[in-house]
Design an enzyme around this catalytic site. Structure first.
Site, PDB file in Angstrom:
ATOM      1  N   GLN A   1       0.854  -1.181   0.000  1.00  0.00           N
ATOM      2  CA  GLN A   1       0.000   0.000   0.000  1.00  0.00           C
ATOM      3  C   GLN A   1       0.894   1.236   0.000  1.00  0.00           C
ATOM      4  O   GLN A   1       1.711   1.420   0.904  1.00  0.00           O
ATOM      5  CB  GLN A   1      -0.906   0.004   1.241  1.00  0.00           C
ATOM      6  CG  GLN A   1      -1.917   1.134   1.267  1.00  0.00           C
ATOM      7  CD  GLN A   1      -2.691   1.178   2.578  1.00  0.00           C
ATOM      8  OE1 GLN A   1      -2.125   1.445   3.623  1.00  0.00           O
ATOM      9  NE2 GLN A   1      -3.993   0.914   2.511  1.00  0.00           N
TER      10      GLN A   1
ATOM     11  N   TYR B   1      -5.774  10.578   5.290  1.00  0.00           N
ATOM     12  CA  TYR B   1      -4.456  10.899   4.759  1.00  0.00           C
ATOM     13  C   TYR B   1      -4.599  11.762   3.503  1.00  0.00           C
ATOM     14  O   TYR B   1      -5.696  12.119   3.101  1.00  0.00           O
ATOM     15  CB  TYR B   1      -3.665   9.613   4.540  1.00  0.00           C
ATOM     16  CG  TYR B   1      -3.476   8.836   5.834  1.00  0.00           C
ATOM     17  CD1 TYR B   1      -2.958   9.472   6.969  1.00  0.00           C
ATOM     18  CD2 TYR B   1      -3.849   7.500   5.946  1.00  0.00           C
ATOM     19  CE1 TYR B   1      -2.801   8.781   8.170  1.00  0.00           C
ATOM     20  CE2 TYR B   1      -3.703   6.805   7.146  1.00  0.00           C
ATOM     21  CZ  TYR B   1      -3.179   7.455   8.253  1.00  0.00           C
ATOM     22  OH  TYR B   1      -3.029   6.778   9.436  1.00  0.00           O
TER      23      TYR B   1
END
Length: 352
Positions: A98, A180
């Site tokens: 990721q 994020y």
């Protein structure tokens, strides 16, 4: 769909529909994964999962959540990841990673040291964001990205994806969830820009779509590409499932193969109704309305529960996080519970 049947995603076939969700270990130094990561991730591959995701891995130093995050912004990190990806693949799982940028949630202490923002004197740095808005009322104010900064972010994702390919990973997931940076651009609660990256949905989605395009330049079809989304901010006026469905349709056209459906994380005051399977309806709706494969995640802890998600057509893949922390061999236990033969590695066969 059956939990333990093979499944093809992009140009690769997973041995089953169970995945180890990316989970930060906060155990790296200078972005370098180490023996902890090799044992942690490798044991889940030996445990039988179809895909094993490495944790949120920063595409740049300022994109780390904490100074102990893993990274993929230089060649030393690529070399450190390579034997880990090889071990996962050698034991039958698809090695996945990721790629992430923490945005305004960067520069914090590790969770077991409080998780609070770090001052510069303690190793902190200035977080970046779409707008100069802190996540919490008393939190640090991030620096709003200018156009040059946006280009640097896109370039960092592209370069990290190229290193992921060279390191031997077979699946990339772009992290656009949990408050994020890419999620911050998507949500009107964090994005108050007045340029081409703010305002209407198409503008707020622009950076994520440009990142996807940049990654696809070095990660060509049929290599599978996933995006993790927060399907809702759980706050009125924030990012929601309606916008997420529209985004998923665009991402499918951009070459994304899988939407990993999580939620929340943008603001500290959100009220998340956490209960077993509470995010599965998001995966089901995105799968149905956007016509793209989805992964369900969130308080899925048992074989029968996971099988029910697939049987209902709510998702194509089930990702388990904390349950895999509790039990690296979840997949072998699930196979026994569902009476499905699962071959053990040769050194372990005397126990089966």
């Amino acid at each position: 769909m059956q939990l333990l049947e093979p499944w093809t995603l992009g140009g690769l076939t997973l041995r089953n529909r169970i995945g180890v969700s990316p989970m930060c270990q906060y155990s790296a130094s200078d972005g370098l994964p180490n023996d902890w990561h090799r044992v942690h991730l490798g044991s889940r591959a030996v445990g039988g999962a179809g895909v094993v995701f490495a944790e949120a891995t920063a595409v740049s130093p300022e994109g780390r959540i904490t100074p102990a995050d893993t990274g993929l912004w230089n060649e030393a990190q690529r070399r450190a990841w390579q034997p880990i990806a090889a071990f996962i693949a050698a034991h039958g799982a698809l090695p996945a990673i990721q790629l992430a940028h923490a945005g305004r949630k960067a520069a914090c202490a590790v969770p077991w040291h409080g998780g609070q923002p770090l001052p510069r004197a303690q190793g902190g740095w200035t977080p970046l964001a779409p707008s100069a808005l802190s996540q919490q009322a008393d939190g640090p104010v991030p620096q709003a990205l200018d156009r040059a900064g946006i280009v640097r972010v896109i370039d960092a994702f592209r370069a990290a994806a190229q290193r992921a390919a060279q390191a031997g990973f077979g699946l990339i997931e772009i992290h656009a969830a949990h408050g994020y940076l890419l999620h911050e651009f998507l949500s009107p609660l964090a994005n108050q820009r007045e340029d081409d990256y703010g305002g209407v949905l198409a503008n707020r989605a622009r950076l994520l779509r440009e990142v996807v395009g940049a990654v696809r330049e070095v990660w060509p079809v049929p290599r599978p590409l996933a995006v993790r989304v927060s399907a809702t901010d759980w706050v009125p006026g924030g990012w929601d499932i309606d916008e997420c469905v529209a985004l998923a349709g665009w991402l499918k056209a951009d070459g994304v193969d899988l939407i990993d459906c999580s939620s929340g994380g943008l603001v500290a005051h959100a009220r998340v109704p956490a209960q077993p399977g509470f995010q599965v309806p998001f995966a089901a709706r995105i799968r149905r309305e956007a016509g793209i494969a989805t992964a369900a995640v969130g308080l899925i802890t048992g074989a029968q529960q996971a099988q029910a998600v697939l049987a209902a057509g709510a998702a194509d893949l089930v990702l388990l996080g904390r349950e895999h922390l509790r039990d690296p061999y979840f997949t072998r236990r699930a196979a026994a519970e569902l009476a499905v033969p699962l071959v053990a590695p040769e050194p372990y066969q005397r126990a089966w």
